[in-house]
Structures are given as C-alpha cells and as structure tokens.
Write an enzyme that holds these catalytic residues in place. Structure first.
Site, short mmCIF file in Angstrom:
data_model
loop_
_atom_site.label_atom_id
_atom_site.label_comp_id
_atom_site.label_asym_id
_atom_site.label_seq_id
_atom_site.Cartn_x
_atom_site.Cartn_y
_atom_site.Cartn_z
N LYS A 207 14.51 3.66 -18.32
CA LYS A 207 14.63 2.36 -18.98
C LYS A 207 16.09 1.92 -19.14
O LYS A 207 16.37 0.72 -19.24
CB LYS A 207 13.97 2.43 -20.36
N ASP A 284 6.14 -2.69 -21.76
CA ASP A 284 7.02 -2.95 -22.90
C ASP A 284 7.76 -4.28 -22.80
O ASP A 284 8.97 -4.37 -23.01
CB ASP A 284 8.03 -1.79 -23.07
N TYR A 323 -0.94 -1.29 -20.93
CA TYR A 323 -1.08 -0.01 -20.23
C TYR A 323 -1.85 1.03 -21.02
O TYR A 323 -1.94 2.19 -20.60
CB TYR A 323 0.28 0.52 -19.81
N TRP A 379 1.14 10.13 -18.14
CA TRP A 379 0.94 10.93 -19.35
C TRP A 379 2.28 11.06 -20.08
O TRP A 379 3.22 11.66 -19.55
CB TRP A 379 0.37 12.31 -19.02
#
Length: 760
Positions: A207, A284, A323, A379
């Site tokens: 990110k 996000d 998501y 995950w």
C-alpha cells in the site's frame, strides 16, 4: 505431545520440580525423542506434505555424485537445479543415476503412466541407487526437484515413491499490507523461499509504494525501482513463481479514456520489465473509484486489449471494493454486477466474511454464487498492520480442509517482518498443497525448526506466547500459550480461593524458561534476518519472564507468611512493571499501533491478576496501602460506530493520547459518535484529527469540562486534511466527535490524538 517435547523437557529440568517428577519426565521425553528420531530417519521431512508417499524397507547412504540422464531435454532452470544437487559423476564409485524430465520426454517415458495428470504434479522414485523425477509439466519437474533437495538433506534416504500435485491451482503471497514495504534484498530472498515451498504466485501490491497506488500510479517507476522489479520478476520466474504486479488506481481514478489508457500504459511498462501477470486492486477506497459498473468496464477493456493481446500473460486478477461479506451491499448489486458482467477469465479476490477471518466451506458457496466463479482467497494472516504492537507467530489453523475444489487461489498477506512471517508461510504452503493431510501443530513445529534449527526450542517458546492479535477492530483472535494455560489457570484459581496448587513449579519454570529463551534469541547468530526483525520484542519478552518469576516469588512469600520477602518481591515486581511500561512507551513508536506487547492474552493477565489479588490480601491483613494499580494509561474509548469502538488508545511520552489509525474505509454512520474519556479532569493542549478529507463540516467536536458539562469546540483546518482544535490547557474529562450531517460519511481515520499537559 511431540510438538512441545523440547520445551516441556526444558521446563521440567528445573530445581523447583520435585526430583521424582523430574526423573519420570526425563525418561518419558527421552523415549519420545528417541522414537521421533527413528521415524525421522525412515521418513525424511518433506514439506508441503505429498499427496501419496510410499517408503520401502531399504534405506541408503547418500550418493557422492550423479550420473545425469535427461538434462538435454529439460528446461534450463530445472537443469541447473539438478546439476547443483550433487556433482556430476567423476572418479567416485558412489554415484547414482539421476533421471529428470517431464511428460513426453524420452528420459521419463518408462514412468509415463505414473506421472499424475494434474497441473504441476510430479512423480519421484528412489530405488536401487537410481532416482527418477518426472513432472507433468516444467513446474511439476521443478517441484519434484525441490522435494529431492529436502530428501538429500538427511543422513540416509529410504527407498520411496512419491506421487504428488497441489490441491489449489494458485498458491502464494500477496504483499498488500500497510506499512514499510520489503526492501529489494528481502524480496529476492523471500521469492526463493516461496518457490522452495512450492508456492507459485507472488502479488506485489504494498500500500505504501507510491507507484503502485496514488499519487503516482500513472507514472513509470524511476530507473532504480524499475531495475529492482525487473530482477524480482526474473528471480520469481527462476523459482517457479508468477510475479503479479498490481495497480491500485481507485483513490483518484477518473473514468475517462485518458486514465484507462494510463492503466494500460503502466501495465505495458511493467511488461517491458519482464512482468507477465497483472492485477487491479480496488480495495479500501470510496467515492467514484468504488463504482462496480465503471470497474467492470475498465477491467474488461484491459482484459480484451492488453491481457489477451499478449500471448504469454497470465489471466487478470482483481480485488473488489466489497472484498468481504460484512461490507457487501445487502442488495447484492456490487457483487452481482461483477459476477454477471466481468469477463469470466478475470479472477476476483475475497477475504471471507470479514476483513480478517477464517474461511469455511459455506462461505465459499456463498461468494462463488455471487461472483459466478471460484473466488481467489486473500487471507489476512499473519499480517499485523492493524495491531502493530503484536506479532502473530502461532500455528495456522481455522480454515476448512474441504474447500480445495471451491478455490481458484489462496494467498497469504504477511507481516512487514518477512523472516518472522516464514512461520506462517511455511504452514500455509503446506495447507494449500494438501488440505486433508494438513496437520497444523506439526507443520508449525516444522516451520520453526526450518527457520532456526539450532535454537528452535527458544523460538518455539517465544512464538507460542506471541500468537494473538490482542484487542482489535476486527475482533480477530488466536490461541496463545496453549500448552501452559491449564497450569496457569490452576494456579490462579487456587490462589484466588486460598487453596494449594500442584502446578506452581511448572508455572515458575515456564517464566524462567522465557528469560533463558529471550537471552538465547538476543544472542542468536544463526539467522541474522530474524534477529534484526524481532530484536525489539525480545527485551519485552524477557521482562515478562522476570515479572512472572517475581510474582511466583511473591506468591510463595505470601504462602509462607514471610513479610520481608513479600515486600522485597513487591518492590521488584513494581519496578519490572514500570520498566515494561516504559519500554512499551518508547519502542515501536512510529507504528500506527505503537508499543511492544508480548504474552498479552494469557501470561501478562495472569501476572497482573495474581499480583493484584496478593497485594489486596496483604493490605487487608496488615492494614497496609500498597498500590495495586498496573495501568499507567487511564483512557477509555467508546463508540456506536462498529469500526471505531475497538480501536486501541495509547499514551506516548506522557502527553500524547493517540487513537489507533484505521487502514480501511471508515463508514461513519449518521449520528454516530466517538468519545475519548480521561480518568480525571486533565489540562488539554490541543486535539488533532486527519480523516483523509479536506471537508470536515459534518463533524461536531465537543469537550466535557471539569464540571461535567459538554461544550462545543471549534475544529478549524490546519492544512490539507488535518484539523486542529487549540484547547489552551483547559481541564477536560472527555472529548466527543459526532457525525451531524444527517447521513453516513465515508472517510479514513489516518490520525487522531489529544495532547495533554505532562503531570510531571
């Protein structure tokens, strides 16, 4: 039991354990260890666990060299690996024949019927000084050679036959956490590790890489960074991994032809660097970038005009804005749009019922029906970007073993501590390769031995007490201190009821072992990468051990009614508590959840509860006023906004009361509020907040004064998205933020803190 044999054997060899119990323990564990050694010699450790594994009665000494067969038919990568296993036959008479190849090669034609007809499958045979490695494809041959590498690490190898293939087509890592991206040397080292564990995909999407996301996703990488990605793609290919480069354009994308072409041009620049797999992340984000119809339009265009136009590029992957199920539109419009309109060859990522959770079979049925394809699981484990004061180093467990045929792929999001993440990665690779055979505890134990062979017992002890995430916004929890917890509970229960426990020796020994393990890990020279990552955790771990030992001494002094010894242990324990608090305050301060927590689920609460009980008993008996308070930060956060109410509050440098940042989009409901309360009226200097938006007219700031009355306070813009209220050392008891807009607001909680006057 075998998992903990070293730790328990270590724990029972303490003076506090009675001699007859110690003798029985040594005999028992010695027998177990002897048996384990016998099994080890017959069955070499192979990870991931093969699908079919048959051993013969014979075992052989390791060969000194190989006579190669089939090298001229196989690809250059497999040829190089085979040639580096052992030297080519020379004068030595202790050579074996090694035949390698893949389905269709002349060299392995004799075993064609034994090669599994599964992608990336292989057949491996060891018999009569001959080894055969035959893959169903190039990557299958590579995996067969990786298995052989593990076998050749043993002193003796058995006659065996292995028929093997993966359960899940795409297996690997997504570097998608918030925090410091891995540096270039770490990336190269980890790519090799993923390959050795038979993972086949690495998704690059940190990110905080500005050329992956805003503000620079439209721009090409500078030369240095571009050269690094070129090398990462090359090393990934050498290790059987698809290097998937992801773009994250949704924060500021404009749904026009220019930005559409910018995405394609960026992908083309990455293609020129050797990247052959791509992803688009829309996670996000909020606003314009989160529109399903527009996302589908862009993705289908990329798929049709870039992915399909390149003959050597893997299918496109996307991460949706919704998501996880808890964020999905109840009407299903977003996910159904993806399912019905997105090209079928585009994979859709999914984290489960929430941002961080385990995956069950019924969960897969639900999402697969929504998106009309098999979901690609992202995950979020062992990632700790939402609890950066904790480490998640415990076993991998909780996911269904019945979902292999319902998955397109399964990737793990690691911690920013790459080496420490290997404990989980090792087991995740084991799980997705052969789900039904997956043994969580065994795999975890093997991962620790693999990571730190010489000091595995110390690392195991550290890891089992650093497994849980602590209180967190996602309510995600893990087992911690499982082995010692029954003894801990027994001692505490008996202490609270003024009864005798027979587990005191085991508990004392555990804390003594923690002190020893911390010293061993701080001095370790075997794995410098791991030591560098975790060095700031080890002193806090040692302090926990010292506090545990001292609270047990306090307990003994109380039982013996030895007042001087009690007061001595009390003073020492208070000093250790303060040192632990100060260490937490001054360490890891740059993290979004600052500080260092260790043993926070079982061990530290035990120390605190036992201490408080004993001191209260002492005060009652002797009319004393010894302090029992252990909490140096007296702050409380309350909210009716789900994403806010479980955020941690920390005090930094005695003056900065900070609320943990939130990584995902914050959906602040209509009339929702957040209240930060102080234990007593305290002079406040200023309040700052950054919600990632330049307009904050929908937020109302109130302060509660010393008299209990609430008063509205000004919250002017300081710069960009940062707003500040000067409080001029007004004594306040609480501060409250409310959404007064009349509708839900979407924003980001990037920073939020209250500056107070240092009482000192």
């Amino acid at each position: 039991m075998a998992i903990y044999s070293f730790v328990d054997n270590f724990a029972h060899c303490k003076e506090q354990v009675k001699k007859d119990k110690m003798k029985r323990a040594i005999l028992t564990w010695s027998a177990l260890l002897f048996c384990s050694t016998c099994i080890w010699a017959q069955n070499p450790l192979i990870s991931p666990t093969p699908q079919q594994y048959i051993t013969g009665e014979r075992s052989y000494s390791l060969p000194e060299s190989f006579l190669f067969n089939g090298l001229n038919e196989t690809d250059s990568i497999n040829r190089s690996i085979a040639q580096n296993l052992l030297p080519q036959k020379g004068e030595s008479k202790k050579y074996w024949r090694l035949t390698i190849g893949e389905r269709g090669d002349r060299s392995v034609r004799s075993v064609t019927n034994k090669i599994p007809k599964k992608a990336e499958g292989y057949y491996l045979r060891i018999k009569d000084k001959e080894i055969m490695v035959a893959g169903n494809d190039e990557r299958g041959t590579l995996y067969g050679l990786h298995t052989l590498q593990q076998i050749l690490k043993q002193k003796e190898i058995p006659a065996l036959e292995i028929t093997d293939y993966p359960d899940v087509p795409v297996r690997g890592i997504v570097e998608g956490y918030y925090g410091t991206p891995m540096d270039f040397p770490t990336h190269l080292r980890m790519l090799k590790y993923y390959g050795m564990n038979k993972m086949n995909a690495y998704l690059y999407g940190p990110k905080d890489d500005p050329y992956h996301s805003s503000p620079n996703w439209r721009k090409p990488y500078p030369k240095k960074e571009a050269d690094e990605i070129r090398e990462m793609a090359r090393v990934a290919k050498e290790n059987g991994i698809d290097f998937v480069w992801a773009i994250h354009p949704g924060k500021d994308i404009r749904w026009n032809e220019a930005d559409r072409d910018s995405v394609v041009q960026k992908f083309e620049s990455m293609y020129q660097l050797g990247v052959r797999a791509f992803a688009v992340f829309f996670d996000d984000i909020s606003g314009e970038g989160a529109k399903a119809e527009k996302q589908v339009e862009l993705l289908n265009y990329i798929d049709d005009h870039f992915i399909h136009a390149k003959k050597d590029v893997k299918p496109l992957i996307m991460c949706p804005t919704e998501y996880n199920k808890s964020w999905a539109d109840p009407n299903g419009s977003y996910l159904s749009t993806l399912g019905e309109k997105l090209n079928q060859d585009i994979s859709i990522m999914w984290t489960g019922n929430s941002v961080i959770c385990n995956i069950q079979s019924e969960d897969m049925d639900w999402i697969n029906e929504q998106i009309k394809r098999k979901a690609f699981i992202w995950w979020n484990f062992p990632v700790n970007d939402y609890v950066m004061d904790h480490l998640l180093m415990g076993p991998v467990y909780g996911n269904s073993k019945e979902i292999a045929d319902k998955l397109f792929g399964f990737v793990s999001n690691p911690m920013e501590y790459a080496e420490a993440s290997k404990i989980a990665i090792y087991s995740i690779a084991d799980y997705v390769w052969n789900m039904k055979a997956f043994d969580s505890d065994k795999s975890w134990d093997n991962s620790i031995k693999d990571l730190l062979p010489s000091n595995a017992d110390a690392l195991r002890l550290f890891s089992e007490h650093n497994s849980d995430a602590g209180p967190n916004v996602h309510l995600f929890s893990r087992d911690e201190s499982v082995r010692i917890q029954p003894a801990i509970n027994d001692v505490l229960s008996n202490a609270l009821n003024n009864a005798v426990s027979f587990k005191e020796g085991a508990v004392l020994a555990e804390f003594e072992n923690i002190i020893d393990a911390a010293d061993i890990l701080m001095a370790d020279q075997e794995n410098p990468y791991l030591k560098k990552e975790l060095l700031k955790w080890y002193p806090q771990f040692k302090l926990l051990g010292e506090m545990g030992v001292e609270v047990m001494h306090l307990y003994k002094a109380w039982q013996d009614q030895y007042q001087d010894a009690f007061l001595k242990s009390y003073r020492h324990l208070r000093a250790l508590q303060y040192l632990s608090y100060k260490y937490d305050q001054k360490t890891n301060t740059e993290a979004s959840q600052p500080g260092i927590k260790t043993g926070s689920k079982v061990l530290r609460p035990f120390v605190d509860k036992l201490f408080t009980h004993l001191v209260n008993e002492y005060n009652h008996r002797f009319g004393a006023t010894l302090a029992t308070s252990l909490n140096y930060s007296h702050f409380k956060l309350e909210s009716d906004v789900e994403q806010l109410k479980n955020l941690a509050v920390t005090l930094r440098n005695e003056t900065k009361v900070s609320i943990s940042a939130l990584n995902e989009v914050l959906k602040w409901k209509e009339n929702g509020s957040m209240t930060l309360s102080l234990e007593e009226a305290t002079p406040a200097v200023e309040f700052r907040i950054d919600l990632g938006t330049t307009t904050l007219d929908w937020i109302k700031l109130e302060i509660q004064k010393e008299d209990g009355e609430w008063e509205t306070a000004e919250l002017p813009q300081l710069w960009s998205t940062v707003y500040r209220s000067k409080l001029n050392e007004t004594k306040i008891k609480a501060i409250r933020l409310s959404n007064i807009s009349g509708k839900q607001q979407e924003c980001y909680l990037k920073n939020c803190y209250l500056m107070i006057k240092n009482k000192g």
